[in-house]
Enzyme design. Structure first.
Site, short mmCIF file in Angstrom:
data_model
loop_
_atom_site.label_atom_id
_atom_site.label_comp_id
_atom_site.label_asym_id
_atom_site.label_seq_id
_atom_site.Cartn_x
_atom_site.Cartn_y
_atom_site.Cartn_z
N HIS A 205 0.23 0.49 -13.37
CA HIS A 205 1.25 -0.62 -13.65
C HIS A 205 2.77 -0.40 -13.98
CE1 HIS A 205 1.87 -4.71 -15.25
NE2 HIS A 205 2.30 -4.02 -16.47
N GLY B 93 0.82 -1.18 0.12
CA GLY B 93 -0.05 -0.01 0.06
C GLY B 93 0.84 1.21 -0.02
N LEU C 88 -10.12 -7.88 -12.66
CA LEU C 88 -11.68 -7.50 -12.42
C LEU C 88 -12.49 -8.23 -13.39
CD1 LEU C 88 -11.64 -3.67 -11.65
CD2 LEU C 88 -11.85 -5.52 -10.07
N ASP D 180 -4.29 -5.15 -17.88
CA ASP D 180 -3.43 -4.10 -18.04
C ASP D 180 -3.62 -3.13 -19.53
OD1 ASP D 180 -2.19 -4.35 -15.50
OD2 ASP D 180 -0.82 -6.16 -16.21
N SER E 258 2.66 3.20 -15.91
CA SER E 258 1.63 3.66 -16.67
C SER E 258 0.17 3.57 -15.85
CB SER E 258 1.04 2.55 -17.90
OG SER E 258 2.38 2.46 -18.64
N ASN F 38 -5.86 2.29 -12.80
CA ASN F 38 -4.91 1.31 -12.38
C ASN F 38 -3.60 1.96 -12.68
OD1 ASN F 38 -3.63 -1.14 -11.55
ND2 ASN F 38 -3.51 -1.79 -13.41
#
Ligand code: GRF
Length: 215
Positions: free
Chosen positions: A109, A12, A93, A145, A136, A107
């Protein structure tokens, strides 16, 4: 103020960067909940230390992967956030969730997509003797991704002899770029056009931000 939900599976550190930027007022948003698919992870401690509501959704507690997906979908529906932030969430997901919330889920990545989707990006970058590596940020689609790119941060690889060093440098870029993108989304300065291109109000062009970092 935008309502944000952050999904994690581990340390995290990106969550922490987002918390810090919300607390300082840089991001005009509030983290309503941190969701993790694992209970004993440091990210959950970070959320609790900041008095943010947490929710654990562990696949083992469900009859099947499909039931887990349904559970997560319902949880996200319930929270009804403006922005769903994946920050090291190690579950893909399902199509229903990705499609329903398309344009609201982002997201980060650790690669310069479309290069190196999936795991072990730092190792692959070193093995392939890449000159550049990076991160990204993209809207999430139902493909792994993939989805419209919002921003990329690039660094030179040449200093790195091992993956740990490279990973550490990549994390530093992540902690700058992710809060920056989230800030812009919360300020309504980034959005998806109907044709699924990304609009950056900051430079009035369709396309994504690309920055190089000396880190
Ligand atoms: C980051 O490298 C991110 O790019 C990837 O997972 C990692 C999460 O790290 N998706 P942390 O849990 O935020 O420290």
């Amino acid at each position: 103020m935008k309502k944000i939900v952050v999904l994690i599976s581990g340390n995290g550190s990106n969550l922490q960067a987002i918390i810090d930027n919300c607390n300082s007022g840089n991001i005009n948003g509030e983290i309503a909940c941190v969701i993790s698919n694992k209970e004993d992870v440091y990210g959950i401690e970070r959320a609790k230390a900041s008095k943010i509501k947490t929710k654990i959704i562990n696949e083992d507690a469900f009859q099947s992967r499909a039931h887990f997906d349904e559970g997560l979908f319902n949880l996200l529906l319930d929270i009804n956030a403006d922005l769903i932030v994946l920050a090291g969430f190690m579950k893909i997901l399902d199509e229903k969730t990705a499609n329903y919330f398309f344009g609201k889920i982002i997201n980060i990545h650790p690669s310069l997509l479309p290069k190196y989707p999936g795991l072990n990006t730092h190792k692959k970058v070193i093995e392939n003797k890449e000159k550049y590596h990076g991160v990204s940020v993209h809207y999430v689609s139902s493909q792994l991704d993939a989805g419209p790119l919002i921003a990329q941060g690039q660094i030179k690889v040449n200093k790195d002899k091992n993956t740990e060093n490279l990973k550490e440098r990549i994390h530093k870029v992540e902690h700058i770029i992710y809060p920056e993108v989230i800030k812009l989304i919360c300020d309504n300065k980034i959005y998806l056009n109907l044709d699924k291109t990304v609009n950056l109000y900051t430079n009035d062009t369709k396309g994504f931000m690309h920055n190089s970092y000396e880190i």
